[in-house]
Scaffold this motif. Structure first.
Motif, mmCIF file in Angstrom:
data_model
loop_
_atom_site.group_PDB
_atom_site.id
_atom_site.type_symbol
_atom_site.label_atom_id
_atom_site.label_comp_id
_atom_site.label_asym_id
_atom_site.label_seq_id
_atom_site.Cartn_x
_atom_site.Cartn_y
_atom_site.Cartn_z
ATOM 1 N N MET A 1 12.988 -0.712 8.143
ATOM 2 C CA MET A 1 12.878 0.784 7.814
ATOM 3 C C MET A 1 11.360 1.180 8.005
ATOM 4 S SD MET A 1 15.380 1.165 5.660
ATOM 5 C CE MET A 1 15.131 2.608 4.694
ATOM 6 N N SER A 2 10.647 0.324 8.560
ATOM 7 C CA SER A 2 9.310 1.003 8.796
ATOM 8 C C SER A 2 9.174 2.048 9.728
ATOM 9 C CB SER A 2 8.296 -0.160 9.349
ATOM 10 O OG SER A 2 8.191 -1.116 8.140
ATOM 11 N N ALA A 3 10.304 2.122 10.915
ATOM 12 C CA ALA A 3 10.041 3.403 11.746
ATOM 13 C C ALA A 3 10.082 4.585 11.052
ATOM 14 C CB ALA A 3 11.245 3.189 12.596
ATOM 15 N N ALA A 4 10.898 4.912 10.034
ATOM 16 C CA ALA A 4 11.253 6.063 9.301
ATOM 17 C C ALA A 4 10.159 5.906 8.188
ATOM 18 C CB ALA A 4 12.480 6.117 8.908
ATOM 19 N N PHE A 5 9.948 5.010 7.481
ATOM 20 C CA PHE A 5 9.123 4.709 6.287
ATOM 21 C C PHE A 5 7.793 3.952 6.588
ATOM 22 C CE2 PHE A 5 13.257 5.890 5.073
ATOM 23 C CZ PHE A 5 13.096 7.154 4.463
ATOM 24 N N PRO A 6 6.877 4.332 7.272
ATOM 25 C CA PRO A 6 5.610 3.226 7.708
ATOM 26 C C PRO A 6 5.043 2.644 6.197
ATOM 27 C CG PRO A 6 5.258 5.633 8.165
ATOM 28 C CD PRO A 6 6.425 5.651 7.784
ATOM 29 N N GLU A 7 5.198 3.173 5.124
ATOM 30 C CA GLU A 7 4.585 2.778 3.926
ATOM 31 C C GLU A 7 5.038 0.954 3.547
ATOM 32 O OE1 GLU A 7 6.416 5.069 4.131
ATOM 33 O OE2 GLU A 7 7.754 5.720 2.418
ATOM 34 N N ILE A 8 6.259 0.760 4.143
ATOM 35 C CA ILE A 8 6.508 -0.412 3.779
ATOM 36 C C ILE A 8 5.887 -1.494 4.726
ATOM 37 C CG2 ILE A 8 8.673 -2.008 4.101
ATOM 38 C CD1 ILE A 8 8.828 -0.239 1.604
ATOM 39 N N LYS A 9 5.609 -1.172 5.854
ATOM 40 C CA LYS A 9 4.966 -2.237 6.876
ATOM 41 C C LYS A 9 3.484 -2.332 6.469
ATOM 42 C CE LYS A 9 4.501 -3.397 11.738
ATOM 43 N NZ LYS A 9 4.528 -2.519 12.849
ATOM 44 N N ALA A 10 3.044 -1.066 6.141
ATOM 45 C CA ALA A 10 1.663 -1.008 5.915
ATOM 46 C C ALA A 10 1.339 -1.813 4.518
ATOM 47 C CB ALA A 10 1.089 0.098 5.554
ATOM 48 N N GLN A 11 2.102 -1.911 3.662
ATOM 49 C CA GLN A 11 2.081 -2.635 2.377
ATOM 50 C C GLN A 11 2.702 -3.895 2.136
ATOM 51 O OE1 GLN A 11 0.332 -0.325 -0.640
ATOM 52 N NE2 GLN A 11 1.486 1.576 -0.061
ATOM 53 N N LYS A 12 3.279 -4.368 3.160
ATOM 54 C CA LYS A 12 4.030 -5.445 3.295
ATOM 55 C C LYS A 12 3.639 -6.747 2.335
ATOM 56 C CE LYS A 12 6.102 -8.919 6.193
ATOM 57 N NZ LYS A 12 5.466 -9.717 7.035
ATOM 58 N N GLN A 13 2.361 -7.127 2.672
ATOM 59 C CA GLN A 13 1.667 -8.449 1.929
ATOM 60 C C GLN A 13 1.666 -7.964 0.535
ATOM 61 O OE1 GLN A 13 -0.933 -10.776 3.657
ATOM 62 N NE2 GLN A 13 0.003 -11.796 1.977
ATOM 63 N N LEU A 14 1.363 -6.910 0.081
ATOM 64 C CA LEU A 14 0.987 -6.446 -1.247
ATOM 65 C C LEU A 14 2.584 -6.678 -1.841
ATOM 66 C CD1 LEU A 14 -0.420 -5.413 -3.811
ATOM 67 C CD2 LEU A 14 0.332 -3.141 -3.088
ATOM 68 N N ILE A 15 3.440 -6.192 -1.421
ATOM 69 C CA ILE A 15 4.707 -6.121 -1.877
ATOM 70 C C ILE A 15 5.351 -7.462 -2.200
ATOM 71 C CG2 ILE A 15 7.270 -5.289 -1.888
ATOM 72 C CD1 ILE A 15 6.103 -2.941 0.244
ATOM 73 N N GLU A 16 5.210 -8.270 -1.164
ATOM 74 C CA GLU A 16 5.612 -9.812 -1.351
ATOM 75 C C GLU A 16 4.872 -10.429 -2.276
ATOM 76 O OE1 GLU A 16 6.649 -10.730 3.517
ATOM 77 O OE2 GLU A 16 4.812 -11.306 2.746
ATOM 78 N N ASN A 17 3.703 -10.146 -2.458
ATOM 79 C CA ASN A 17 2.958 -10.950 -3.488
ATOM 80 C C ASN A 17 3.176 -10.268 -5.042
ATOM 81 O OD1 ASN A 17 1.365 -12.391 -2.174
ATOM 82 N ND2 ASN A 17 -0.295 -10.700 -2.141
#
Ligand code: SER
Length: 871
Positions: A345-361
């Motif tokens: 999804m990150s190409a359309a919604f870069p917020e996911i990649k930028a906050q990946k680590q936080l989301i995982e935690n």
């Protein structure tokens, strides 16, 4: 065609029709009391439909992240069971704000579907609104006639108000709609049943893909419709369903939006999608829910115990619970899907990649904690089962497990059926209903329609520059709720009052009528971009010119805290590193709170460094440098910090103090020197990887030091005015520890004596060594004595009471396992029943249990009653 291309083609098509393409607004809404989440593509544009503000462009297109899990549009319980509903989905949409209407909307939709995407015309059907007697609205002849030019009449179906009249909520903009449906069944099935008869009948392969809404009414509080000032177009196409059609599959979950997630779940859980009905549902639930949860966290909404956070927690828990029961996963694993999601999804919604680590935690931590809840629930359920006599678990017991411990009711039912027991479902539903009624009654709100005094759509905010103004009331309405009573919402033609937003509280103040009457403004909020002032009464004469005055002291203290928040943000990035992301802030007049991503507890020195950093900038007397209405891109180029999950317009305001520069709409001090001093009060964790700092400034710091100093003087005086209070306290602590040790020794000796005394009091009744007495010992010593006595005989039944404090009573019951089993005694039941005499309760196992209460006077009666169990 890959999903990425499908999305791009949609946007390109509308670009070619002169639409302005905008990025998706956040999915989690902030500052909108009427809606928690963006539930449709049009939600971010509500203010334009209502005429509260004017869009920069009258034609807009986008793909919008939507979430339908609460309020009027809620699909949560269906998700997983069918193949075409989702919690989070993308809605492709094109809008006209007072520009084109039905003709263009319909012909362009057709052109895109059949010419660009090349969907076979023969699988498409359309629906048109048939009119409603109840609303007094006519059939949509105009739409019908336009469709007639495009598609054979036998493919145009009439639809009722439920299907063909779109409303965002109970009130607000609405209008008839025309939907486009696809029939993707096999030719064989089509030959058997005519597709026309399956429209809107929940068939998984005959589904709506695009809704064209012709917004022309406003639904008022009394249910009637009024014409909107202008006519608009709002269209919404389900992106995942479109992908299903274009990728020639029969389920949204078989498109490339979901397959990478599903493959990963199969690998982690060692299952195969498509092999078992229950496993399939679980896999769909998890692959859907992780998207909703990950995007919410990226938008700044963490799972929590209330509001939007609670909805997110419930979605994630639903996924965990399906994994637990149907995929047999007893340890966290859903967080492992974030990586795959981010890649997709990150190409359309870069917020996911930028906050990946936080989301995982965050997801991992939530999983671990809910799995612990499930474990604890299983133990409690075991106990309930062991205490159940008639093979049916009562509704209130199951409800307690659900309500107090968060244990899912369907899991309770499943486990009970596996153990050959049943659940009193009716009783459970009654308890649930009772609780719902309680909270409904507490939250019920009646919102009247606006009474418009003056048609003045434009309301100017002048509060950055002045705190007093002469204004006219343009409209007001009454809102009544149990919680807050009757409140009036007032809108003025201009206002110096700052409305709650960007974490900063709304202004308070007052309104003065020409005759001297004063009405207090108790809060200010923005609803659909209108600044609303809350008051307990209305002025007598509504058409006067009023003087409105903001509470200057509160505003000034709040401004100190807001500016300090920016300096704190800068300090954290400098001292801890550039991974720091703001995750929330609350700027009040008394204190400020700042949440940010960081993975470990801050050290003492780090906190001191941060305080010093901020205080150095306060001492540096940095002036406010403000820019209003500059283009967003210019602000970013100049180095302004923008936050994820915030909705920014094309032009923005920037606030700079020295090197700190943020996009911000809040109110600030003129010079950092005004803040006087900054002090951190606490640093703590609020979720995995998210820390919270609470701090104070200005007068609050003075109060803090005065209070601390008074406490210190008191401590010194209690320590005989010693010059070295710390040393004196340490000595006291050492002495205390030594005394505790001595007491323990003495208690042990005493316990030995008491044990002998108790032994002497044993009375043999019906083959049981019975004892019921009061002793002067602590709970732990009583337990030890009873276990020792228990090891010396196998037919003990003892109830021992004590009153360790004037308003405290304890009861302890020990029954030898043999005796308990043979005679059906249960120590838990004994202490619960006898506990009523000491006004308390307790529990435990069937051979040992304790109860605590507040009524030592009931001890003798409880001991007297103890005998009734054995005689
Ligand atoms: N508002 C309409 C819907 O959500 C079209 O965008 O279906």
């Amino acid at each position: 065609m890959e999903s990425q291309q499908i999305r791009a083609k949609f946007l390109d098509f509308f670009k070619s029709k002169h639409h302005h393409i905008v990025p998706s607004a956040p999915m989690v809404l902030k500052n909108d009391p009427t809606l928690m989440f963006t539930n449709s593509g049009m939600a971010p544009f509500k203010e334009f439909f209502l005429g509260n503000s004017t869009p920069k462009s009258t034609r807009i297109a986008d793909t919008q992240k939507c979430l339908r899990v609460s309020g009027k549009h809620n699909d949560l319980e269906e998700v997983g069971y069918d193949t075409y509903h989702h919690t989070m989905f993308e809605m492709l949409g094109n809008w006209s704000f007072g520009d084109y209407f039905k003709k263009e909307a319909i012909t362009w939709a057709w052109e895109l579907l059949t010419k660009v995407y090349k969907i076979d015309k023969d699988i498409l059907y359309v629906t048109v609104f048939e009119g409603s007697k109840e609303d007094g609205t006519a059939m949509d002849q105009e739409a019908y006639d336009i469709w007639k030019q495009i598609i054979p009449e036998n493919r145009i179906l009439m639809g009722n108000k439920k299907d063909n009249f779109w409303e965002m909520g109970e009130q607000g903009p609405c209008g008839p709609c025309s939907e486009i449906h696809v029939d993707i069944r096999s030719e064989k099935e089509k030959a058997k049943i005519d597709g026309k008869t399956l429209i809107n009948k929940d068939h998984p392969q005959v589904v709506e893909i695009w809704n064209l809404v012709f917004m022309q009414y406003n639904r008022k509080a009394n249910g009637s419709l009024e014409d909107l000032p202008a006519k608009h177009i709002d269209t919404g196409m389900g992106f995942e369903r479109l992908c299903m059609v274009l990728q020639n599959v029969t389920s949204n979950y078989d498109t490339d939006v979901f397959t990478p997630l599903i493959r990963e779940i199969e690998t982690i859980t060692d299952t195969t999608y498509g092999s078992d009905k229950k496993t399939d549902i679980a896999i769909r639930v998890i692959s859907d829910h992780i998207r909703a949860v990950a995007f919410s966290i990226a938008d700044g909404q963490l799972p929590s115990n209330n509001g939007a956070g609670y909805v997110i927690r419930r979605i994630l828990r639903r996924a965990i619970r399906y994994g637990f029961t149907f995929l047999n996963k007893k340890e966290p694993f859903i967080y492992r899907l974030v990586d795959v999601l981010s890649k997709k999804m990150s190409a359309a919604f870069p917020e996911i990649k930028a906050q990946k680590q936080l989301i995982e935690n965050v997801v991992k931590e939530e999983e671990a904690s809910f799995l612990r809840t499930l474990d604890q629930g299983l133990v409690l359920l075991d106990r309930i089962i062991s205490e159940t006599k008639n093979k049916e678990v009562s509704g209130d017991k199951a409800f307690e497990l659900y309500d107090t411990y968060g244990f899912p009711i369907d899991l309770t039912a499943l486990i009970l059926s596996e153990r050959g027991l049943t659940l009193d479902e009716k009783g459970f539903q009654t308890e649930l209903e009772k609780q719902k009624n309680r909270s409904r009654a507490a939250s019920e709100t009646i919102t009247d329609d606006w009474i418009v005094l003056k048609h003045d759509a434009h309301e100017e905010f002048v509060g950055y520059d002045i705190l007093e103004a002469n204004v006219k009331l343009t409209r007001y309405r009454k809102v009544t709720s149990k919680k807050e009573g009757t409140l009036y919402q007032l809108v003025f033609n201009m206002t110096p009052f700052y409305a709650e937003g960007g974490g900063q509280v709304g202004d308070k103040g007052y309104l003065e009528a020409p005759n001297g009457d004063v009405i207090y403004i108790i809060d200010t909020k923005k609803i659909n971009n209108v600044i609303i002032h809350f008051a307990k009464n209305l002025p007598k004469e509504l058409n006067e010119t009023f003087k409105v005055v903001v509470d200057k002291k509160q505003r000034y203290r709040t401004a100190c805290n807001h500016t300090a928040t920016h300096l704190l943000h800068q300090a954290l990035r400098e001292i801890l590193g550039s991974h720091i992301e703001q995750k929330g802030s609350a700027v009040h007049s008394k204190y400020l709170r700042f949440d940010f991503s960081h993975f470990s507890k801050m050290k003492e020195e780090e906190l001191r460094d941060v305080e010093n950093f901020v205080n150095a900038r306060i001492a540096g007397k940095l002036p406010l440098q403000e820019q209003r209405n500059i283009p967003m891109q210019q602000a970013i180029n100049e180095g302004a910090i923008a936050l994820f999950g915030e909705k920014y317009g094309d032009s923005v305001r920037t606030i700079r103090f020295g090197q700190s520069m943020e996009l911000c709409g809040g109110t600030h001090v003129q010079n950092t020197g005004d803040i006087w001093y900054f002090k951190i009060i606490s640093e703590s964790a609020i979720a995995a990887g998210i820390r919270r700092i609470e701090a104070i400034t200005n007068d609050a710091v003075k109060d803090f030091y005065t209070e601390n100093n008074t406490a210190m003087l008191k401590i010194k005086s209690l320590l005989n005015n010693t010059k070295e209070p710390i040393k004196a306290l340490q000595n006291l602590q050492d002495e205390n520890a030594a005394l505790k040790k001595q007491i323990e020794g003495l208690l042990k000796d005493k316990a030995k004596n008491v044990k002998q005394e108790l032994k002497a009091q044993l009375e043999e009744i019906n083959g049981v060594q019975f004892l019921a007495t009061k002793v002067d010992l602590d709970q732990n010593s009583i337990k030890n004595i009873l276990f020792e006595l228990g090891s010396e005989m196998d037919n003990l039944f003892a109830v021992v009471a004590a009153s360790p404090a004037p308003e405290k009573a304890i009861l302890t019951c020990y029954i030898s396992k043999n005796t308990a089993n043979e005679k059906g005694y249960n120590a838990g039941k004994v202490v619960r029943e006898l506990g009523t005499y000491i006004h308390g309760g307790g529990g435990g196992q069937n051979f040992f249990a304790t109860a605590g209460g507040k009524n030592p006077e009931g001890i003798s009666k409880a001991l007297e009653q103890a005998k009734t169990y054995v005689v």
